[in-house]
Scaffold this motif. Structure first.
Motif, PDB file in Angstrom:
ATOM      1  N   PHE A 114       0.823  -1.217   0.000  1.00  0.00           N
ATOM      2  CA  PHE A 114       0.000   0.000   0.000  1.00  0.00           C
ATOM      3  C   PHE A 114       0.855   1.264   0.000  1.00  0.00           C
ATOM      4  O   PHE A 114       0.415   2.312  -0.483  1.00  0.00           O
ATOM      5  CB  PHE A 114      -0.946   0.002   1.203  1.00  0.00           C
ATOM      6  CG  PHE A 114      -2.159  -0.860   1.010  1.00  0.00           C
ATOM      7  CD1 PHE A 114      -3.210  -0.430   0.221  1.00  0.00           C
ATOM      8  CD2 PHE A 114      -2.248  -2.120   1.592  1.00  0.00           C
ATOM      9  CE1 PHE A 114      -4.331  -1.219   0.036  1.00  0.00           C
ATOM     10  CE2 PHE A 114      -3.365  -2.917   1.406  1.00  0.00           C
ATOM     11  CZ  PHE A 114      -4.408  -2.471   0.625  1.00  0.00           C
ATOM     12  N   SER A 115       2.040   1.181   0.551  1.00  0.00           N
ATOM     13  CA  SER A 115       2.897   2.362   0.559  1.00  0.00           C
ATOM     14  C   SER A 115       3.450   2.682  -0.818  1.00  0.00           C
ATOM     15  O   SER A 115       3.957   3.775  -1.046  1.00  0.00           O
ATOM     16  CB  SER A 115       4.056   2.154   1.536  1.00  0.00           C
ATOM     17  OG  SER A 115       4.908   1.103   1.080  1.00  0.00           O
ATOM     18  N   GLY A 116       3.337   1.781  -1.761  1.00  0.00           N
ATOM     19  CA  GLY A 116       3.866   2.036  -3.101  1.00  0.00           C
ATOM     20  C   GLY A 116       2.917   2.777  -4.014  1.00  0.00           C
ATOM     21  O   GLY A 116       3.318   3.212  -5.108  1.00  0.00           O
ATOM     22  N   PHE A 117       1.665   2.972  -3.652  1.00  0.00           N
ATOM     23  CA  PHE A 117       0.712   3.676  -4.506  1.00  0.00           C
ATOM     24  C   PHE A 117       0.931   5.181  -4.389  1.00  0.00           C
ATOM     25  O   PHE A 117       1.138   5.713  -3.297  1.00  0.00           O
ATOM     26  CB  PHE A 117      -0.721   3.313  -4.125  1.00  0.00           C
ATOM     27  CG  PHE A 117      -1.124   1.931  -4.530  1.00  0.00           C
ATOM     28  CD1 PHE A 117      -1.489   1.650  -5.828  1.00  0.00           C
ATOM     29  CD2 PHE A 117      -1.103   0.892  -3.602  1.00  0.00           C
ATOM     30  CE1 PHE A 117      -1.858   0.370  -6.188  1.00  0.00           C
ATOM     31  CE2 PHE A 117      -1.467  -0.391  -3.964  1.00  0.00           C
ATOM     32  CZ  PHE A 117      -1.846  -0.658  -5.268  1.00  0.00           C
ATOM     33  N   TYR A 118       0.846   5.862  -5.516  1.00  0.00           N
ATOM     34  CA  TYR A 118       0.959   7.327  -5.546  1.00  0.00           C
ATOM     35  C   TYR A 118       0.142   7.834  -6.731  1.00  0.00           C
ATOM     36  O   TYR A 118      -0.232   7.081  -7.637  1.00  0.00           O
ATOM     37  CB  TYR A 118       2.429   7.764  -5.665  1.00  0.00           C
ATOM     38  CG  TYR A 118       3.089   7.366  -6.954  1.00  0.00           C
ATOM     39  CD1 TYR A 118       3.158   8.243  -8.031  1.00  0.00           C
ATOM     40  CD2 TYR A 118       3.654   6.096  -7.105  1.00  0.00           C
ATOM     41  CE1 TYR A 118       3.763   7.876  -9.210  1.00  0.00           C
ATOM     42  CE2 TYR A 118       4.260   5.726  -8.275  1.00  0.00           C
ATOM     43  CZ  TYR A 118       4.315   6.613  -9.336  1.00  0.00           C
ATOM     44  OH  TYR A 118       4.907   6.257 -10.505  1.00  0.00           O
ATOM     45  N   THR A 119      -0.105   9.136  -6.719  1.00  0.00           N
ATOM     46  CA  THR A 119      -0.935   9.776  -7.755  1.00  0.00           C
ATOM     47  C   THR A 119      -0.169  10.923  -8.394  1.00  0.00           C
ATOM     48  O   THR A 119       0.420  11.751  -7.698  1.00  0.00           O
ATOM     49  CB  THR A 119      -2.248  10.312  -7.153  1.00  0.00           C
ATOM     50  OG1 THR A 119      -2.954   9.223  -6.541  1.00  0.00           O
ATOM     51  CG2 THR A 119      -3.111  10.945  -8.232  1.00  0.00           C
TER      52      THR A 119
END
Length: 382
Positions: free
Chosen positions: A74-79
């Motif tokens: 989950f820490s790897g998701f970004y926008t």
């Protein structure tokens, strides 16, 4: 006596726990109790056997691995925002770019640097500069730019914005140093702006900053405060000169069409007069050609008729008076025009003296002698 004083140490809580002298709790015992409770929660048997401790250790490791994997995932998701473009660094090395949207990266391995690609940025430049004619002037200018290549913008130089600022200052000083102060303050502002733009693009082109210059605005240019009043007077005089020239041009544009119109009208009137004169002459010639055969056939009658016609035209526009000079020193006359205007009214006597002699009333019904009139007519014809 306190429990930790020297001597009697029976009040030590760690030794008297449970009613007998005991030492502090062992860490292994605490972990064992905790493992029994956890294994009981997951369906194990909370017993004091060694197998339950082994079961707790394996379950705890698996649970920790699962939680760590979830957190890492989950820490790897970004926008990346719509107006941005992401620069991907893998172990600090450039690995590509990412388009706007929801993305995922390897945490602790990859790093994302967002770069705004659509916003137009402003960069000011100002300072006192020396002109070509050795005058000092303060110039303020602003450049508007936008990022077009994210990789070059981040990696071509240490700081692309600072490099652009220094390039703008260099271009501005170069252009101002090759221009006269009057041009900078008055009519040459647009030329200075275009020259700074061209010089700035030449400077930044070899560095590949990943930027594009959208516009260059010449905000202000003014002399030092010590000579500002004199320059203001000079600028006002130049503005007055331009205004007077514009007014003169407007006056000329207003007068010239009217003058051309008058010339055209006079030409048309002259042409009309010429045509009228020619037509009148042609009519006179035609009339003479028609009269000539009649005159040749009967000269006396034609001459008499022409004389009567001419006299009719002459006497029709003049006042007519009949004068009787016969009968002594008194001269009497009849104002025929007055009589004609007063037709229909009662007869009246009109006295008149012209020689200063005795006056005699003359009735409006008096008729003059025809012999004298015929003599005058005949003498007039002769």
């Amino acid at each position: 006596m306190a429990w930790n004083e020297p001597g009697n140490n029976d009040k030590d809580p760690w030794k008297n726990k449970g009613g007998s002298n005991q030492g502090p709790p062992d860490l292994d015992d605490l972990l064992k109790d905790l493992g029994q409770k956890v294994s009981g929660v997951f369906g194990g048997k909370p017993s004091g056997s060694g197998g339950s401790g082994k079961s707790f250790s394996s379950v705890g490791i698996i649970l920790a691995v699962i939680i760590a994997a979830l957190v890492y995932a989950f820490s790897g998701f970004y926008t990346i925002k719509e107006a941005e473009q992401g620069i991907v660094l893998r172990f600090g090395q450039y690995a590509g770019t990412e388009d706007p949207g929801l993305r995922w990266k390897w945490t602790f391995i990859e790093r994302i640097i967002p770069v705004d690609m659509q916003t137009t940025r402003d960069l000011p430049a100002a300072g006192f500069m020396l002109t070509q004619d050795e005058n000092v002037v303060r110039v303020e200018m602003q450049v508007q730019y936008r990022v077009v290549d994210a990789r070059n913008y981040v990696f071509s130089v240490t700081d692309a914005d600072d490099s652009l600022s220094q390039s703008l200052d260099s271009a501005l000083r170069y252009v101002v140093g090759h221009a006269a102060m009057d041009d900078i303050l008055t009519s040459g502002r647009e030329t200075i702006r275009q020259s700074v733009w061209e010089e700035l693009e030449k400077i930044i082109e070899p560095y590949n900053l990943g930027l594009i210059v959208v516009d260059v605005n010449f905000k202000d240019a003014r002399p030092p405060e010590e000579v500002k009043d004199a320059f203001d007077d000079a600028i006002s005089a130049q503005e007055d000169e331009v205004r007077f020239l514009r007014e003169a041009e407007a006056y000329a544009r207003g007068i010239e069409p009217r003058a051309r119109g008058r010339v055209k009208r006079m030409e048309q009137e002259a042409i009309a007069y010429k045509e009228q004169t020619i037509l009148d002459a042609e009519g006179a010639v035609a009339r003479f050609e028609k009269i000539l055969p009649e005159y040749q056939a009967a000269p006396e009658v034609t001459r008499q008729r022409m004389y009567l016609t001419a006299m009719e035209k002459v006497y029709s526009n003049t006042s007519k008076v009949m004068v009787d000079v016969e009968g002594g020193n008194n001269m009497m006359y009849l104002p025929l025009d007055k009589i004609i205007q007063q037709q229909g009214s009662a007869p009246r006597v009109i006295p008149q003296a012209t020689t200063g002699l005795s006056q005699a009333p003359v009735s409006t019904n008096t008729k003059p002698s025809t012999s004298g009139r015929s003599d005058r007519f005949s003498s007039g014809r002769n």
